[in-house]
Write an enzyme that holds these catalytic residues in place. Sequence first.
Site, mmCIF file in Angstrom:
data_model
loop_
_atom_site.group_PDB
_atom_site.id
_atom_site.type_symbol
_atom_site.label_atom_id
_atom_site.label_comp_id
_atom_site.label_asym_id
_atom_site.label_seq_id
_atom_site.Cartn_x
_atom_site.Cartn_y
_atom_site.Cartn_z
ATOM 1 N N GLY A 75 0.836 -1.195 0.000
ATOM 2 C CA GLY A 75 0.000 0.000 0.000
ATOM 3 C C GLY A 75 0.867 1.239 0.000
ATOM 4 C CB SER A 133 -1.465 2.832 3.319
ATOM 5 O OG SER A 133 -0.477 1.828 3.477
ATOM 6 C CB SER A 141 5.754 -4.121 -2.831
ATOM 7 O OG SER A 141 4.677 -4.256 -1.942
#
Length: 212
Positions: free
Chosen positions: A34, A38, A108
Amino acid sequence: MATENSNITWHPSLSRAEREGFRKQKGFTLWFTGLSASGKSTVATALEQHLLHLGLAAYRLDGDNVRFGLNKDLGFSDKDRTENIRRIGEVAKLFADSSTIALTSFISPFKADRQLARDLHNATTATDKDPIPFVEVYVDVPVAVAEQRDPKGLYKKARAGEIKEFTGISSPYEAPDSPEIVIRTHERSVEECVADIVAWLEAKDLIPTKTT
């Protein structure tokens, strides 16, 4: 011509079933992805603590922390981000193969990199024919919410042009198409998010169902 890997041979080890039988738990990876801010690390840390309280071996790999050691030689170019995730995928797989619950909290941002991590867990060996469970947890928070939180001041720096290739601002985030779990930290508390994940893991028989 010899390659750099031409003089190595895979050495069979104990089977994962043997380790899991001895340690009385299953090993798998929970891959939190995320935007920055987040809530990935917050929820993953709370979940790690909860799993430990249940008597389960668990360990969290944090995006920033890993860059102080294993990945300190990497920057934030697309190439380095890919290598960052590849290395973490390999390390998480080793933890999970040892019958430990690996939790990773990394932005990621690219689908292909997350798929690479999943593929690493799906690879089989002569000893283990079953893949290692890989659970993608998408922390789905709008950019506006993450930017409003901005606990490290990174969004502010990115808007000012002080940080190049910042995910969500000057570099894209590719949301998962079909993650196993979706949590929204702007709609539910940390405790509720942890409870949701635990319920999913229990339903999939990855952790024992609490009876008391």
